[in-house]
Design an enzyme around this catalytic site. Sequence first.
Site, mmCIF file in Angstrom:
data_model
loop_
_atom_site.group_PDB
_atom_site.id
_atom_site.type_symbol
_atom_site.label_atom_id
_atom_site.label_comp_id
_atom_site.label_asym_id
_atom_site.label_seq_id
_atom_site.Cartn_x
_atom_site.Cartn_y
_atom_site.Cartn_z
ATOM 1 N N LEU A 134 5.818 -79.820 -20.678
ATOM 2 C CA LEU A 134 4.303 -79.488 -21.247
ATOM 3 C C LEU A 134 4.781 -77.668 -22.207
ATOM 4 C CD1 LEU A 134 1.701 -80.000 -17.989
ATOM 5 C CD2 LEU A 134 2.072 -81.178 -20.216
ATOM 6 N N ASP A 135 4.482 -77.319 -22.953
ATOM 7 C CA ASP A 135 4.746 -77.049 -24.453
ATOM 8 C C ASP A 135 4.080 -75.246 -23.154
ATOM 9 O OD1 ASP A 135 5.996 -78.146 -26.186
ATOM 10 O OD2 ASP A 135 4.149 -78.349 -26.950
ATOM 11 N N PRO A 136 4.433 -74.649 -24.020
ATOM 12 C CA PRO A 136 3.825 -73.530 -23.088
ATOM 13 C C PRO A 136 2.345 -73.419 -23.534
ATOM 14 C CG PRO A 136 5.973 -72.438 -23.724
ATOM 15 C CD PRO A 136 5.612 -73.783 -24.135
ATOM 16 N N LEU A 137 1.945 -73.696 -24.522
ATOM 17 C CA LEU A 137 0.547 -73.080 -24.659
ATOM 18 C C LEU A 137 -0.277 -74.688 -24.162
ATOM 19 C CD1 LEU A 137 -1.039 -74.029 -28.127
ATOM 20 C CD2 LEU A 137 -1.479 -75.623 -27.041
ATOM 21 N N ALA A 138 0.548 -75.573 -23.505
ATOM 22 C CA ALA A 138 -0.199 -77.095 -23.181
ATOM 23 C C ALA A 138 -0.945 -76.238 -21.733
ATOM 24 C CB ALA A 138 0.971 -77.897 -23.084
#
Length: 311
Positions: free
Chosen positions: A50-54
């Site tokens: 998962l991306d850091p933003l997610a």
Amino acid sequence: MKQSKRTDTKRREVNGVILLDKPSGITSNAALQFVKRLYNADKAGHTGSLDPLASGLLPICLGEATKISTFLLDADKAYAVECRLGITTDSGDADGQVLVERPLPVLTIDAIEGVIARFRGKIMQVPPMHSAIKRAGQPLYRLAHKGITVAREARPVTIYALVLEAYTPPLLRLAVRCSKGTYIRSLVEDIGAALGCGAHVTVLRRTAVAGATLAQAHTPDQLSVLAAQGVAMLDDQLVAMEDMLADWPRVHLDAEAVYRLTSGQGVALPARPRQDLIWLYGPGQRLLGIGEVEKSGRIVPKRMLKHAGEE
């Protein structure tokens, strides 16, 4: 996310899957290392970044459960996503640099529904530059960080469900259920382009992986509280690997068939299971691992557990 205080030098052999509710702002690898330290596990792996933003559901496989990581990576997933219309960024999400800002057109719910209907079912999708797909052995995101853009071929993905949950200009909220390999950032960018104004992801939360849901997951802080109560409390939160892929058929073998299978031989069955990948069990309901069904109907070992051949 609090760091684990466990300092044991000898790692534990712990097997199972912990369903982590990853917070935004950290990488999936940081989340993985946190869980590995907390459990003092000898082996760990996650099942798709998962991306850091997610934020949201990130299954962490421990010990022998790492043998199902690939299958969970290939499983269907679901997301709740908020996107901002009118602005495109170089990464497709709010962490990127703004590329273009456009005025919002007047959009009715019916007009938006008409556009997103085009993205349901089987579609072709171009992966984003900010992805882990490799080109000449190098992940695309590394090229993107250097300002390099390369051509990417469109890939087939399936959007099983795409639901418009709310539209409060300029924010659009969607619920997505999709096949492996789907990039939500690319989906949002394509929807924004089809709406004529562009879009990027502002909030992304994974809500399901295979048969597991976010309601079953634990935050890092919740796991830290349990760890303070003793390792048994942590172990109670583990999900058995076969329960993560509970829709696979379960085939029970007698002792002779177990011996043949764990010796690398195939085993013939009277009736062919309904799918190619199956769970294999020996006498006493002992899980042996994963088998694969050949076209002939014969079962061969696919991923066997470390102690599968032991009585």
